[in-house]
Design a protein around this motif. Structure first.
Motif, PDB file in Angstrom:
ATOM      1  N   ALA A  20       0.808  -1.220   0.000  1.00 13.51           N
ATOM      2  CA  ALA A  20       0.000   0.000   0.000  1.00 13.51           C
ATOM      3  C   ALA A  20       0.840   1.269   0.000  1.00 13.51           C
ATOM      4  CB  ALA A  20      -0.939  -0.011   1.205  1.00 13.51           C
ATOM      5  N   THR A  21       2.056   1.201   0.546  1.00 14.29           N
ATOM      6  CA  THR A  21       2.968   2.348   0.535  1.00 14.29           C
ATOM      7  C   THR A  21       4.321   1.907  -0.006  1.00 14.29           C
ATOM      8  OG1 THR A  21       3.781   1.971   2.801  1.00 14.29           O
ATOM      9  CG2 THR A  21       1.814   3.353   2.547  1.00 14.29           C
ATOM     10  N   PRO A  22       5.029   2.792  -0.694  1.00 13.91           N
ATOM     11  CA  PRO A  22       6.320   2.410  -1.296  1.00 13.91           C
ATOM     12  C   PRO A  22       7.391   2.045  -0.275  1.00 13.91           C
ATOM     13  CG  PRO A  22       5.470   4.426  -2.297  1.00 13.91           C
ATOM     14  CD  PRO A  22       4.620   4.152  -1.103  1.00 13.91           C
ATOM     15  N   GLU A  23       7.217   2.455   0.975  1.00 11.26           N
ATOM     16  CA  GLU A  23       8.222   2.168   1.998  1.00 11.26           C
ATOM     17  C   GLU A  23       8.013   0.805   2.652  1.00 11.26           C
ATOM     18  OE1 GLU A  23       6.084   4.818   2.249  1.00 11.26           O
ATOM     19  OE2 GLU A  23       7.385   6.228   1.160  1.00 11.26           O
ATOM     20  N   ALA A  24       6.851   0.200   2.455  1.00 15.83           N
ATOM     21  CA  ALA A  24       6.521  -1.047   3.144  1.00 15.83           C
ATOM     22  C   ALA A  24       7.358  -2.204   2.615  1.00 15.83           C
ATOM     23  CB  ALA A  24       5.032  -1.346   2.975  1.00 15.83           C
ATOM     24  N   THR A  25       7.530  -3.223   3.449  1.00 12.88           N
ATOM     25  CA  THR A  25       8.325  -4.389   3.066  1.00 12.88           C
ATOM     26  C   THR A  25       7.496  -5.658   3.196  1.00 12.88           C
ATOM     27  OG1 THR A  25       9.216  -4.692   5.310  1.00 12.88           O
ATOM     28  CG2 THR A  25      10.485  -3.293   3.789  1.00 12.88           C
ATOM     29  N   LEU A  26       7.870  -6.646   2.438  1.00 13.59           N
ATOM     30  CA  LEU A  26       7.257  -7.973   2.463  1.00 13.59           C
ATOM     31  C   LEU A  26       8.371  -8.992   2.611  1.00 13.59           C
ATOM     32  CD1 LEU A  26       4.759  -9.835   2.079  1.00 13.59           C
ATOM     33  CD2 LEU A  26       5.177  -9.700  -0.390  1.00 13.59           C
ATOM     34  N   LEU A  27       8.308  -9.803   3.648  1.00 10.91           N
ATOM     35  CA  LEU A  27       9.391 -10.749   3.963  1.00 10.91           C
ATOM     36  C   LEU A  27      10.739 -10.022   4.062  1.00 10.91           C
ATOM     37  CD1 LEU A  27       8.382 -13.754   1.649  1.00 10.91           C
ATOM     38  CD2 LEU A  27       7.860 -13.437   4.078  1.00 10.91           C
ATOM     39  N   GLY A  28      10.689  -8.776   4.525  1.00 12.27           N
ATOM     40  CA  GLY A  28      11.893  -7.977   4.691  1.00 12.27           C
ATOM     41  C   GLY A  28      12.344  -7.231   3.453  1.00 12.27           C
ATOM     42  N   VAL A  29      11.642  -7.406   2.328  1.00 14.11           N
ATOM     43  CA  VAL A  29      12.068  -6.840   1.048  1.00 14.11           C
ATOM     44  C   VAL A  29      11.194  -5.642   0.680  1.00 14.11           C
ATOM     45  CG1 VAL A  29      12.266  -7.297  -1.437  1.00 14.11           C
ATOM     46  CG2 VAL A  29      12.943  -9.047   0.216  1.00 14.11           C
ATOM     47  N   ASN A  30      11.824  -4.563   0.258  1.00  9.16           N
ATOM     48  CA  ASN A  30      11.101  -3.398  -0.249  1.00  9.16           C
ATOM     49  C   ASN A  30      10.721  -3.684  -1.700  1.00  9.16           C
ATOM     50  OD1 ASN A  30      10.471  -0.894  -1.539  1.00  9.16           O
ATOM     51  ND2 ASN A  30      11.408   0.190   0.163  1.00  9.16           N
ATOM     52  N   THR A  31       9.505  -4.167  -1.874  1.00 10.80           N
ATOM     53  CA  THR A  31       9.088  -4.642  -3.201  1.00 10.80           C
ATOM     54  C   THR A  31       8.977  -3.495  -4.208  1.00 10.80           C
ATOM     55  OG1 THR A  31       6.743  -4.537  -2.584  1.00 10.80           O
ATOM     56  CG2 THR A  31       7.878  -6.631  -2.225  1.00 10.80           C
ATOM     57  N   ALA A  32       8.596  -2.311  -3.750  1.00 13.28           N
ATOM     58  CA  ALA A  32       8.481  -1.168  -4.668  1.00 13.28           C
ATOM     59  C   ALA A  32       9.853  -0.775  -5.205  1.00 13.28           C
ATOM     60  CB  ALA A  32       7.823   0.017  -3.962  1.00 13.28           C
ATOM     61  N   TYR A  33      10.862  -0.777  -4.332  1.00 17.47           N
ATOM     62  CA  TYR A  33      12.208  -0.427  -4.776  1.00 17.47           C
ATOM     63  C   TYR A  33      12.684  -1.381  -5.863  1.00 17.47           C
ATOM     64  CZ  TYR A  33      17.269  -0.302  -4.935  1.00 17.47           C
ATOM     65  OH  TYR A  33      18.563  -0.253  -5.380  1.00 17.47           O
ATOM     66  N   TYR A  34      12.488  -2.688  -5.659  1.00 22.72           N
ATOM     67  CA  TYR A  34      13.016  -3.654  -6.628  1.00 22.72           C
ATOM     68  C   TYR A  34      12.189  -3.689  -7.909  1.00 22.72           C
ATOM     69  CZ  TYR A  34      16.571  -5.207  -3.409  1.00 22.72           C
ATOM     70  OH  TYR A  34      17.677  -5.240  -2.597  1.00 22.72           O
ATOM     71  N   PHE A  35      10.893  -3.443  -7.801  1.00 22.04           N
ATOM     72  CA  PHE A  35      10.083  -3.326  -9.022  1.00 22.04           C
ATOM     73  C   PHE A  35      10.621  -2.203  -9.901  1.00 22.04           C
ATOM     74  CE2 PHE A  35       6.538  -0.992 -11.078  1.00 22.04           C
ATOM     75  CZ  PHE A  35       6.171  -1.934 -12.021  1.00 22.04           C
ATOM     76  N   ASN A  36      10.873  -1.058  -9.285  1.00 19.27           N
ATOM     77  CA  ASN A  36      11.388   0.087 -10.032  1.00 19.27           C
ATOM     78  C   ASN A  36      12.780  -0.202 -10.577  1.00 19.27           C
ATOM     79  OD1 ASN A  36      11.001   2.867 -10.920  1.00 19.27           O
ATOM     80  ND2 ASN A  36      12.639   3.371  -9.503  1.00 19.27           N
ATOM     81  N   ALA A  37      13.625  -0.860  -9.765  1.00 18.35           N
ATOM     82  CA  ALA A  37      14.989  -1.162 -10.198  1.00 18.35           C
ATOM     83  C   ALA A  37      14.992  -2.104 -11.397  1.00 18.35           C
ATOM     84  CB  ALA A  37      15.785  -1.769  -9.040  1.00 18.35           C
ATOM     85  N   VAL A  38      14.134  -3.127 -11.367  1.00 12.23           N
ATOM     86  CA  VAL A  38      14.049  -4.072 -12.486  1.00 12.23           C
ATOM     87  C   VAL A  38      13.527  -3.367 -13.735  1.00 12.23           C
ATOM     88  CG1 VAL A  38      12.816  -6.101 -13.359  1.00 12.23           C
ATOM     89  CG2 VAL A  38      13.842  -6.154 -11.084  1.00 12.23           C
ATOM     90  N   LEU A  39      12.485  -2.568 -13.571  1.00  8.04           N
ATOM     91  CA  LEU A  39      11.909  -1.862 -14.713  1.00  8.04           C
ATOM     92  C   LEU A  39      12.939  -0.930 -15.349  1.00  8.04           C
ATOM     93  CD1 LEU A  39       9.356  -1.253 -16.398  1.00  8.04           C
ATOM     94  CD2 LEU A  39       8.775   0.499 -14.700  1.00  8.04           C
ATOM     95  N   GLU A  40      13.637  -0.165 -14.535  1.00  7.27           N
ATOM     96  CA  GLU A  40      14.625   0.771 -15.063  1.00  7.27           C
ATOM     97  C   GLU A  40      15.788   0.032 -15.735  1.00  7.27           C
ATOM     98  OE1 GLU A  40      14.389   4.116 -15.246  1.00  7.27           O
ATOM     99  OE2 GLU A  40      12.352   3.798 -14.492  1.00  7.27           O
ATOM    100  N   HIS A  41      16.216  -1.074 -15.148  1.00 13.43           N
ATOM    101  CA  HIS A  41      17.306  -1.859 -15.736  1.00 13.43           C
ATOM    102  C   HIS A  41      16.901  -2.376 -17.119  1.00 13.43           C
ATOM    103  CE1 HIS A  41      20.151  -5.195 -16.360  1.00 13.43           C
ATOM    104  NE2 HIS A  41      20.947  -4.569 -15.513  1.00 13.43           N
TER     105      HIS A  41
END
Length: 267
Positions: A20-41
């Motif tokens: 629900a928020t970009p800062e939240a984590t799931l299983l310790g992982v910031n899913t929003a950060y990695y989604f953006n990182a994969v997309l940009e890569h």
């Protein structure tokens, strides 16, 4: 050899599990950060993509805010995007938010002499995949009405056993019906899916079955029960050639996944 100058290129990203928020984590992982990182890569790679397919579990918290985050990130680029639901998604909210000309939940798209067909394998209230009578009828109609087009089918749940017992309990329940249908249409060249959070590349008769790592955490292959793998997130590129052939490969982020809680027993 296919003509490398005459093809359409697809980017597949899958299972971002946005919260629900970009800062939240799931299983310790910031899913929003990695989604953006994969997309940009992927976007900044040497490939020029004609289409992006996001094959389900876009959200872990399926609320307007999670889908709006995805929409903003996708609209920052020029690639058309087709989004299909996974077992964690709320498809009604998805269709309300992801409904622009460029980013939407359309079920069919034509690229040259290829048609891309998106199927909904979501079964309400269950993590198990299933293709309804309506979905199979749509697939049959799409293939029957376009006999001169090669076909790539995109779906969230997997249609082949992976060797992970806990994950294979959630595959497409009526996968045999899917294969019986596509066996009647030799122009079906590939099925791509998400859900399993790992790579797969298997040939079944003339159909290539492809699965792709998640943009966040991965599942450990060949596991009897829920188990996590700290492999880096990734995406898949697929080149579709005008002669019906294809090339594909998986690319992973050069950075290591951080924060993953490998001691967790589910999510």
């Amino acid at each position: 050899m296919p003509d490398s100058s005459n093809y359409f290129s697809i980017l597949q990203i899958t299972d971002p599990h946005i919260l629900a928020t970009p800062e939240a984590t799931l299983l310790g992982v910031n899913t929003a950060y990695y989604f953006n990182a994969v997309l940009e890569h992927a976007i900044n790679s040497y490939r020029n993509f004609d289409l992006c397919l996001i094959t389900g579990d876009l959200a872990q918290d399926p609320c307007p805010a999670s889908y709006q985050y995805i929409l903003r990130r996708l609209q920052a680029h020029t690639i058309p995007c087709l989004c299909l639901p996974g077992n964690h998604d709320d498809f009604e909210i998805m269709q309300e938010v992801l409904c622009t000309e460029k980013v939407n939940c359309r079920k069919q798209m034509v690229l040259g002499n290829w048609q891309i067909i998106s199927l909904n394998s979501q079964m309400q209230g269950s993590e198990v995949g299933y293709l309804s009578v309506e979905e199979l009828a749509f697939l049959e109609r799409s293939l029957r009405d376009s006999p001169n087009f090669y076909a790539l089918i995109a779906v969230h749940h997997h249609c082949l056993l992976t060797g992970s017992l806990w994950m294979d309990a959630m595959m497409i329940e009526n996968a045999q019906e899917l294969f019986a249908l596509i066996n009647r249409f030799p122009n079906v060249k590939a099925i791509i899916n998400g859900h399993i959070h790992q790579a797969m590349d298997v040939q079944v008769n003339s159909v290539r079955i492809l699965a792709t790592p998640s943009t966040c955490f991965q599942f450990k292959p060949q596991s009897e029960r829920f188990s996590l793998d700290d492999s880096s997130p990734g995406y898949r590129w697929i080149n579709l050639y005008t002669d019906g052939s294809m090339d594909s490969g998986v690319v992973r982020l050069p950075e290591q996944l951080t924060g993953l809680r490998t001691d967790m027993e589910g999510y």
